[in-house]
Design a protein around this motif. Structure first.
Motif, PDB file in Angstrom:
ATOM      1  N   SER A 143       0.918  -5.517  -7.671  1.00 26.59           N
ATOM      2  CA  SER A 143       0.451  -5.274  -6.298  1.00 26.59           C
ATOM      3  C   SER A 143      -0.840  -6.036  -6.030  1.00 26.59           C
ATOM      4  O   SER A 143      -1.024  -6.633  -4.955  1.00 26.59           O
ATOM      5  CB  SER A 143       0.241  -3.776  -6.071  1.00 26.59           C
ATOM      6  OG  SER A 143       1.450  -3.064  -6.191  1.00 26.59           O
ATOM      7  N   LEU A 144      -1.755  -6.032  -7.006  1.00 22.35           N
ATOM      8  CA  LEU A 144      -2.995  -6.792  -6.857  1.00 22.35           C
ATOM      9  C   LEU A 144      -2.714  -8.291  -6.779  1.00 22.35           C
ATOM     10  O   LEU A 144      -3.323  -9.015  -5.976  1.00 22.35           O
ATOM     11  CB  LEU A 144      -3.928  -6.493  -8.028  1.00 22.35           C
ATOM     12  CG  LEU A 144      -4.553  -5.098  -8.059  1.00 22.35           C
ATOM     13  CD1 LEU A 144      -5.206  -4.834  -9.410  1.00 22.35           C
ATOM     14  CD2 LEU A 144      -5.574  -4.942  -6.941  1.00 22.35           C
TER      15      LEU A 144
ATOM     16  N   VAL B  90       2.049   1.929  -3.512  1.00 17.29           N
ATOM     17  CA  VAL B  90       0.964   2.302  -4.410  1.00 17.29           C
ATOM     18  C   VAL B  90       0.560   3.757  -4.186  1.00 17.29           C
ATOM     19  O   VAL B  90       0.349   4.516  -5.141  1.00 17.29           O
ATOM     20  CB  VAL B  90      -0.242   1.367  -4.215  1.00 17.29           C
ATOM     21  CG1 VAL B  90      -1.468   1.897  -4.950  1.00 17.29           C
ATOM     22  CG2 VAL B  90       0.089  -0.041  -4.708  1.00 17.29           C
TER      23      VAL B  90
ATOM     24  N   LEU C 258      -6.766  -0.949  -1.508  1.00 22.49           N
ATOM     25  CA  LEU C 258      -5.713  -0.555  -2.442  1.00 22.49           C
ATOM     26  C   LEU C 258      -6.209   0.538  -3.388  1.00 22.49           C
ATOM     27  O   LEU C 258      -5.492   1.499  -3.686  1.00 22.49           O
ATOM     28  CB  LEU C 258      -5.227  -1.764  -3.235  1.00 22.49           C
ATOM     29  CG  LEU C 258      -3.931  -1.569  -4.031  1.00 22.49           C
ATOM     30  CD1 LEU C 258      -2.758  -1.401  -3.076  1.00 22.49           C
ATOM     31  CD2 LEU C 258      -3.684  -2.741  -4.963  1.00 22.49           C
ATOM     32  N   GLU C 259      -7.448   0.379  -3.864  1.00 20.44           N
ATOM     33  CA  GLU C 259      -8.047   1.419  -4.712  1.00 20.44           C
ATOM     34  C   GLU C 259      -8.145   2.737  -3.945  1.00 20.44           C
ATOM     35  O   GLU C 259      -7.931   3.821  -4.508  1.00 20.44           O
ATOM     36  CB  GLU C 259      -9.441   0.977  -5.169  1.00 20.44           C
ATOM     37  CG  GLU C 259      -9.464  -0.225  -6.096  1.00 20.44           C
ATOM     38  CD  GLU C 259      -9.217   0.163  -7.540  1.00 20.44           C
ATOM     39  OE1 GLU C 259      -9.191   1.370  -7.837  1.00 20.44           O
ATOM     40  OE2 GLU C 259      -9.043  -0.749  -8.361  1.00 20.44           O
TER      41      GLU C 259
ATOM     42  N   ARG D  84      -9.436  -5.911   0.561  1.00 22.48           N
ATOM     43  CA  ARG D  84      -8.047  -5.497   0.374  1.00 22.48           C
ATOM     44  C   ARG D  84      -7.854  -4.781  -0.961  1.00 22.48           C
ATOM     45  O   ARG D  84      -7.089  -3.828  -1.066  1.00 22.48           O
ATOM     46  CB  ARG D  84      -7.110  -6.713   0.456  1.00 22.48           C
ATOM     47  CG  ARG D  84      -6.959  -7.301   1.849  1.00 22.48           C
ATOM     48  CD  ARG D  84      -6.390  -6.312   2.841  1.00 22.48           C
ATOM     49  NE  ARG D  84      -5.016  -5.953   2.554  1.00 22.48           N
ATOM     50  CZ  ARG D  84      -3.954  -6.570   3.084  1.00 22.48           C
ATOM     51  NH1 ARG D  84      -4.124  -7.564   3.938  1.00 22.48           N
ATOM     52  NH2 ARG D  84      -2.729  -6.159   2.784  1.00 22.48           N
TER      53      ARG D  84
ATOM     54  N   GLU E 158       0.792  -1.229   0.000  1.00 25.41           N
ATOM     55  CA  GLU E 158       0.000   0.000   0.000  1.00 25.41           C
ATOM     56  C   GLU E 158       0.827   1.283   0.000  1.00 25.41           C
ATOM     57  O   GLU E 158       0.516   2.223  -0.758  1.00 25.41           O
ATOM     58  CB  GLU E 158      -0.982   0.003   1.182  1.00 25.41           C
ATOM     59  CG  GLU E 158      -2.141  -0.960   1.056  1.00 25.41           C
ATOM     60  CD  GLU E 158      -1.785  -2.385   1.438  1.00 25.41           C
ATOM     61  OE1 GLU E 158      -2.643  -3.268   1.323  1.00 25.41           O
ATOM     62  OE2 GLU E 158      -0.622  -2.610   1.859  1.00 25.41           O
TER      63      GLU E 158
ATOM     64  N   LEU F  77      -1.373  -9.105  -3.322  1.00 24.84           N
ATOM     65  CA  LEU F  77      -2.450  -9.223  -2.333  1.00 24.84           C
ATOM     66  C   LEU F  77      -3.226 -10.513  -2.524  1.00 24.84           C
ATOM     67  O   LEU F  77      -3.631 -11.155  -1.552  1.00 24.84           O
ATOM     68  CB  LEU F  77      -3.391  -8.022  -2.441  1.00 24.84           C
ATOM     69  CG  LEU F  77      -2.838  -6.664  -1.996  1.00 24.84           C
ATOM     70  CD1 LEU F  77      -3.887  -5.590  -2.167  1.00 24.84           C
ATOM     71  CD2 LEU F  77      -2.367  -6.723  -0.548  1.00 24.84           C
TER      72      LEU F  77
ATOM     73  N   GLY G 221      -6.140   3.624  -1.575  1.00 25.12           N
ATOM     74  CA  GLY G 221      -4.774   4.126  -1.521  1.00 25.12           C
ATOM     75  C   GLY G 221      -4.425   4.926  -2.761  1.00 25.12           C
ATOM     76  O   GLY G 221      -3.742   5.955  -2.687  1.00 25.12           O
TER      77      GLY G 221
END
Length: 471
Positions: A167-168, A25, A187-188, A183, A22, A171, A190
């Motif tokens: 990153s996705l 990102v 992240l979105e 999660r 995170e 996770l 973030g």
């Protein structure tokens, strides 16, 4: 995807930490959004200077005296500068997007074998080079053609799309299916945090300090991101893979992605194709419209300065926060398809309003309607990952990563191309009207894919276990 001697063991889902990718990102999104806002203003300023065109946004002549007189030389020159700025932005995005299309696939597959850390590091290094190139051009007032070096190199090592895709996938590797939706939504969010801070600070920063200081900040932050991942991000594989770089260049990822997409198990191939197409259209329109708005509001009849552009862009980034809250609250009363449809419909209304805007308050109203713009993206990602086997999730995110690159490049080609043609006509907002029409296509495509899949048989409670159990 790996032979027996190259088998990779991923860490168990219960080993997931609260904070992993995170910070990277958020920092990367800050750089991307701040650069997107300032780069267009810098290119506009350089082109205006070449035409001996005044950029004083405080005089009445800037807008008031010419916005109703389309034959005024000042107005015609303003439109020419805006058109050339859009053209430069288009060329640079294409130079970045074409190599990124292939590198994202290769790096995503490479991450399946060696872990997500190495592909993220490589893309972050590209981001350092990208910011450095811009900074050198600004300091030494070099030709704008030198910017192609940074854009192309950044595309060759994956660009922002690979950072998000990896990153996705990271996770996905370290979380359970029940944890995944939240999660991804976090992240979105973030992304929204980084974009919001960048947008709100860009205007005042540029007015007070010019372009150099913000780019020095981006350079420092890009170095920090690289060091953070290098030192603190734990690899998602249990052991090191020998000869890691020999896995990088291979046709295998393209073959595997094709196999995942063509699998006819439970008719999922049609669902995946339709979901991917929806995601590509969504990204193309979102990135195309946002990228065009900065150029649009610089010119007549708005003639905004950096401060107003920053506030306007900051309002647009609020959509990520609203999306997370909506997923958390409305999941108890509605289904994912309904929330997605609501996000698309409000975005259609927003784009249609942009097309006919003539005043500042109408632009802010259109931006306010986009607060649910980020809602469909995590829903599509999560649902696409649910209909495939666990060992295929990385490939699905790789496909979505490719569609993100295609969408970003295609959005620039389409919408900025339309603006270049229509900027000096009686309808400069034509690109936004086209965006509204294209967004309409998502609804029948998505619902067709959803109704074909196993997702239709899932109850709303089952779909939102993560949202009711996780915080």
């Amino acid at each position: 995807m790996c032979t027996n001697d190259e088998e990779v063991t991923h860490r168990a889902p219960n080993s997931a930490k609260l904070i992993t990718v995170e910070p990277t990102v958020i920092g990367t999104m800050f750089i991307i959004i701040l650069s997107n806002i300032l780069s267009k203003q810098y290119i506009h300023q350089r082109i205006a200077s070449d035409h001996n065109f005044s950029l004083n946004r405080t005089t009445n002549q800037s807008c008031s005296d010419v916005k109703d007189n389309t034959s005024d030389p000042y107005y015609l020159l303003e439109q020419k500068v805006s058109s050339e700025t859009a053209a430069w932005s288009l060329y640079l995005n294409v130079a970045n997007g074409i190599p990124a299309l292939f590198s994202t696939v290769l790096l995503g597959s490479w991450g399946d074998k060696v872990g997500r850390k190495y592909p993220i590091l490589l893309s972050l290094f590209g981001l350092v080079a990208f910011v450095s190139t811009f900074l050198i051009v600004i300091i030494f007032n070099l030709s704008l053609y030198f910017l192609f070096i940074g854009y192309i190199f950044c595309g060759l090592v994956g660009d922002f799309g690979n950072i998000i895709s990896c990153s996705l996938s990271y996770l996905s590797d370290i979380t359970t299916p029940a944890q995944r939706t939240l999660r991804i939504a976090v992240l979105e969010t973030g992304l929204g945090v980084g974009g919001f801070v960048a947008s709100m600070t860009s205007g005042l920063w540029n007015l007070e300090k010019g372009f150099q200081n913000p780019y020095w900040c981006m350079f420092g932050l890009s170095i920090f991101n690289f060091v953070y991942v290098l030192i603190f991000l734990r690899s998602n594989v249990e052991r090191k893979v020998p000869g890691i770089f020999r896995h990088l260049f291979s046709k295998e990822p393209f073959v595997h992605m094709y196999q995942v997409m063509r699998s006819r198990q439970n008719g999922r191939h049609l669902t995946l194709i339709l979901f991917t197409l929806c995601f590509c259209i969504l990204i193309a329109t979102e990135s195309g419209v946002k990228g065009l708005l900065v150029i649009y509001v610089i010119g007549v009849p708005f003639c905004w300065n950096s401060l107003l552009i920053g506030l306007f862009s900051g309002l647009g980034q609020v959509s990520s926060f609203v999306s997370l809250i909506a997923l958390k609250i409305f999941s108890k009363f509605s289904t994912q398809p309904t929330l997605l449809s609501f996000g698309i419909i409000t975005s259609i209304l927003s784009s249609a309003l942009f097309a006919f805007c003539q005043t500042t308050w109408m632009l802010f109203l259109g931006q306010a309607l986009q607060v649910f713009l980020s809602l469909p993206s995590p829903i599509i990602r999560s649902q696409a990952s649910r209909i495939v086997a666990p060992d295929e999730v990385g490939s699905v995110f790789g496909v979505l990563g490719c569609s993100m690159v295609i969408g970003n490049t295609g959005g620039s080609l389409l919408y900025q191309g339309i603006f270049v043609v229509t900027a000096d006509t009686i309808f400069p907002g034509a690109a936004f009207l086209v965006a509204a029409i294209i967004l309409l296509l998502i609804l029948p495509l998505y619902w067709s894919g959803y109704n074909r899949s196993e997702l239709k048989q899932m109850s709303a409670t089952t779909q939102y276990d993560a949202l009711s159990e996780e915080e």
